[in-house]
Scaffold this motif. Structure first.
Motif, PDB file in Angstrom:
ATOM      1  N   PRO A   1      10.783 -19.193  16.940  1.00 58.58           N
ATOM      2  CA  PRO A   1      10.568 -18.287  18.420  1.00 58.58           C
ATOM      3  C   PRO A   1      11.388 -16.915  17.867  1.00 58.58           C
ATOM      4  CG  PRO A   1      11.664 -20.663  18.859  1.00 58.58           C
ATOM      5  CD  PRO A   1      10.543 -20.594  17.601  1.00 58.58           C
ATOM      6  N   ASP A   2      11.985 -17.110  16.551  1.00 58.22           N
ATOM      7  CA  ASP A   2      12.558 -16.045  16.512  1.00 58.22           C
ATOM      8  C   ASP A   2      12.332 -15.409  14.864  1.00 58.22           C
ATOM      9  OD1 ASP A   2      14.320 -16.882  18.711  1.00 58.22           O
ATOM     10  OD2 ASP A   2      15.684 -17.800  16.923  1.00 58.22           O
ATOM     11  N   ARG A   3      10.849 -15.506  15.123  1.00 57.30           N
ATOM     12  CA  ARG A   3      11.033 -15.214  13.620  1.00 57.30           C
ATOM     13  C   ARG A   3       8.739 -14.648  13.280  1.00 57.30           C
ATOM     14  NH1 ARG A   3      13.338 -18.669  11.411  1.00 57.30           N
ATOM     15  NH2 ARG A   3      12.136 -20.416  11.102  1.00 57.30           N
ATOM     16  N   ILE A   4       8.148 -14.041  15.219  1.00 57.83           N
ATOM     17  CA  ILE A   4       7.255 -14.231  15.349  1.00 57.83           C
ATOM     18  C   ILE A   4       6.488 -13.615  14.649  1.00 57.83           C
ATOM     19  CG2 ILE A   4       5.526 -13.981  17.240  1.00 57.83           C
ATOM     20  CD1 ILE A   4       7.362 -15.074  19.247  1.00 57.83           C
ATOM     21  N   ALA A   5       6.965 -12.137  14.871  1.00 58.72           N
ATOM     22  CA  ALA A   5       6.009 -11.495  13.733  1.00 58.72           C
ATOM     23  C   ALA A   5       5.989 -11.347  12.032  1.00 58.72           C
ATOM     24  CB  ALA A   5       7.175  -9.928  14.131  1.00 58.72           C
ATOM     25  N   VAL A   6       7.222 -12.085  11.468  1.00 56.11           N
ATOM     26  CA  VAL A   6       6.833 -12.481  10.662  1.00 56.11           C
ATOM     27  C   VAL A   6       6.239 -13.476   9.983  1.00 56.11           C
ATOM     28  CG1 VAL A   6       8.173 -12.884   8.027  1.00 56.11           C
ATOM     29  CG2 VAL A   6       9.438 -10.873  10.117  1.00 56.11           C
ATOM     30  N   ALA A   7       5.927 -14.339  11.512  1.00 58.08           N
ATOM     31  CA  ALA A   7       5.338 -15.790  10.793  1.00 58.08           C
ATOM     32  C   ALA A   7       4.103 -15.267  10.549  1.00 58.08           C
ATOM     33  CB  ALA A   7       5.612 -16.585  11.881  1.00 58.08           C
ATOM     34  N   THR A   8       3.558 -14.818  11.643  1.00 60.08           N
ATOM     35  CA  THR A   8       1.959 -13.760  12.059  1.00 60.08           C
ATOM     36  C   THR A   8       1.585 -12.951  11.209  1.00 60.08           C
ATOM     37  OG1 THR A   8       2.948 -13.728  14.118  1.00 60.08           O
ATOM     38  CG2 THR A   8       0.768 -12.280  13.910  1.00 60.08           C
ATOM     39  N   GLY A   9       2.789 -12.003  10.612  1.00 55.19           N
ATOM     40  CA  GLY A   9       2.280 -12.003   9.090  1.00 55.19           C
ATOM     41  C   GLY A   9       1.997 -12.602   7.953  1.00 55.19           C
ATOM     42  N   ALA A  10       2.467 -13.532   7.674  1.00 55.95           N
ATOM     43  CA  ALA A  10       2.375 -13.949   7.019  1.00 55.95           C
ATOM     44  C   ALA A  10       0.800 -15.065   7.132  1.00 55.95           C
ATOM     45  CB  ALA A  10       3.666 -15.297   6.842  1.00 55.95           C
ATOM     46  N   TYR A  11       0.498 -15.810   8.358  1.00 55.43           N
ATOM     47  CA  TYR A  11      -0.697 -16.202   8.066  1.00 55.43           C
ATOM     48  C   TYR A  11      -1.669 -15.819   8.882  1.00 55.43           C
ATOM     49  CZ  TYR A  11      -1.833 -16.222  13.500  1.00 55.43           C
ATOM     50  OH  TYR A  11      -2.169 -15.328  14.626  1.00 55.43           O
ATOM     51  N   SER A  12      -1.510 -14.398   8.748  1.00 63.21           N
ATOM     52  CA  SER A  12      -2.460 -13.227   8.828  1.00 63.21           C
ATOM     53  C   SER A  12      -2.962 -13.282   7.244  1.00 63.21           C
ATOM     54  CB  SER A  12      -2.757 -12.401   9.070  1.00 63.21           C
ATOM     55  OG  SER A  12      -2.132 -12.375  10.778  1.00 63.21           O
ATOM     56  N   ALA A  13      -1.914 -13.119   6.473  1.00 61.80           N
ATOM     57  CA  ALA A  13      -2.276 -13.029   4.740  1.00 61.80           C
ATOM     58  C   ALA A  13      -3.114 -13.721   4.286  1.00 61.80           C
ATOM     59  CB  ALA A  13      -0.921 -12.880   4.042  1.00 61.80           C
TER      60      ALA A  13
END
Length: 393
Positions: free
Chosen positions: A127-139
């Motif tokens: 919940p506190d790292r949504i954008a970073v986690a999303t960027g990683a799994y999108s990669a």
């Protein structure tokens, strides 16, 4: 490593394993379409439909995922989808002409479930790292997609197109086992059903949901127009087919960098700047192709970075604008349903426009219009202006 540290690591690994399964089964098809057509006697129209069928599956199934998730939980629903994906791959490759179509439809339906639920799980577990986690799994998604396309022809040369497409059932079966182990230690269905009571209004009647959907649809349509027609557009500039193929690979790979970097432009209270940056890069790359085609590689890199960044922006918005797991699932399903429907229509419309005008310039103008629309939507949806959700009395 402490138990506290192992928890987030295990959650991240689980998400990335699912991400690995979401694209190779589709991207492996394009390079061997000619082999499939020659083997089964399919014409270009049928092969085009075969390539589009998964996107139509995304559009049809995505709005239904929240019902499955409410009943069985995110983990249970994803486990069933992953098992179905493996089955679909086997059926597509090894059960004849009818199986080709049936298996492809199953693949589209099951991947749609993963597309919708991964943003929900990211919101829940990070919940506190949504954008970073999303960027990683999108990669991970983009990287596995590129690998799927890159190894398709070499595998077909070793065996046949059936081996090239069917081989993915093996690693994906391993992911099924890993996800099954995860479901044994997590039971979230009851919690998600309980939280569903907090979201009475349908996302289809939410202005914010339509803005998120608009951003998703516009960026997805631009991406699929580019990956479908970029080599042909470059051919009209005098670029060789071989070089254009390399450029298309570059376009997709730099998108990974864009997706990993755009989270650093997102603020906790506003994603307007990030949305504007991602969209302007797409528009600048498109405009550059029109006015200075000699620098085609530069414009492809710029547009590719913007495309990858826009994908992560759209997925992040699904997680950020959904206030509960239930609402996030519905929002993700709505945005991806309409988004991928537009993505299926976009390349066809672009090709018809080019054929009618005898030039690819109108198609590039259309892409600029998409970018302009995405910019307007991104500014509007970049700040969440909704009132806080209240528990019903």
């Amino acid at each position: 490593m402490t138990r506290r540290a192992r928890g987030p690591l295990a959650a991240a690994l689980a998400v990335y394993l699912v991400a690995l399964t979401l694209r190779p089964a589709q991207t492996a098809v394009g390079p061997v379409l000619g082999d499939i057509g020659a083997d089964l006697g399919l014409g270009e129209g049928a092969l085009g439909l075969l390539g589009t069928l998964p996107l139509l599956g995304f559009a049809a199934v995505s709005p239904l995922v929240h019902r499955f998730s409410a009943r069985w939980g995110a983990e249970g629903t994803l486990l069933a989808a992953l098992a179905g994906l493996v089955l679909g791959i086997v059926v597509r490759s090894w059960t004849g002409a009818a199986g080709l179509w049936l298996g492809t439809a199953v693949i589209g339906a099951t991947v749609a479930i993963g597309n919708v639920l991964v943003p929900v799980i990211v919101k829940r577990d990070f919940p506190d790292r949504i954008a970073v986690a999303t960027g990683a799994y999108s990669a991970v998604i983009a990287g596995s997609a590129a690998v799927g396309a890159a190894v398709a022809v070499p595998l077909a040369e070793v065996g046949t197109w059936r081996l090239s497409l069917g081989v993915w059932a093996v690693p994906f079966a391993v992911v099924v086992v890993a996800w099954w182990l995860r479901t044994r230690v997590r039971h979230d269905a009851a919690a998600e059903v309980a939280e569903a009571d907090l979201a009475h209004a349908s996302t289809w009647r939410s202005g914010t949901a339509w803005l998120v959907t608009g951003f998703m649809g516009l960026q997805a349509t631009s991406f699929y127009v580019f990956v479908t027609w970029l080599p042909t557009i470059e051919g009209s500039f005098g670029v060789s087919a071989h070089t254009a193929g390399i450029h298309l690979f570059v376009y997709q790979m730099v998108g990974i960098a864009g997706g990993l970097l755009i989270p650093f432009a997102m603020r906790p209270d506003s994603q307007v700047g990030a949305a504007v940056l991602a969209t302007v890069l797409i528009g600048a790359g498109t405009a550059g192709l029109m006015v200075a085609p000699d620098a085609v590689l530069l414009w492809i890199v710029i547009a590719g970075v913007g495309s990858g960044a826009s994908l992560v922006m759209s997925l992040s918005l699904m997680s950020l604008r959904g206030r509960t797991p239930s609402e996030t699932t519905q929002l993700s399903g709505m945005a991806q349903s309409i988004g991928y429907l537009l993505a299926a229509i976009g390349p066809v419309a672009a090709g018809v426009l080019a054929e009618a005008t005898g030039s690819w310039t109108p198609t590039l103008v259309l892409l600029l219009a998409f970018a302009a629309g995405q910019l307007a939507v991104g500014i509007a949806v970049g700040v969440d202006r909704r009132a806080p959700l209240r528990r019903p009395a």
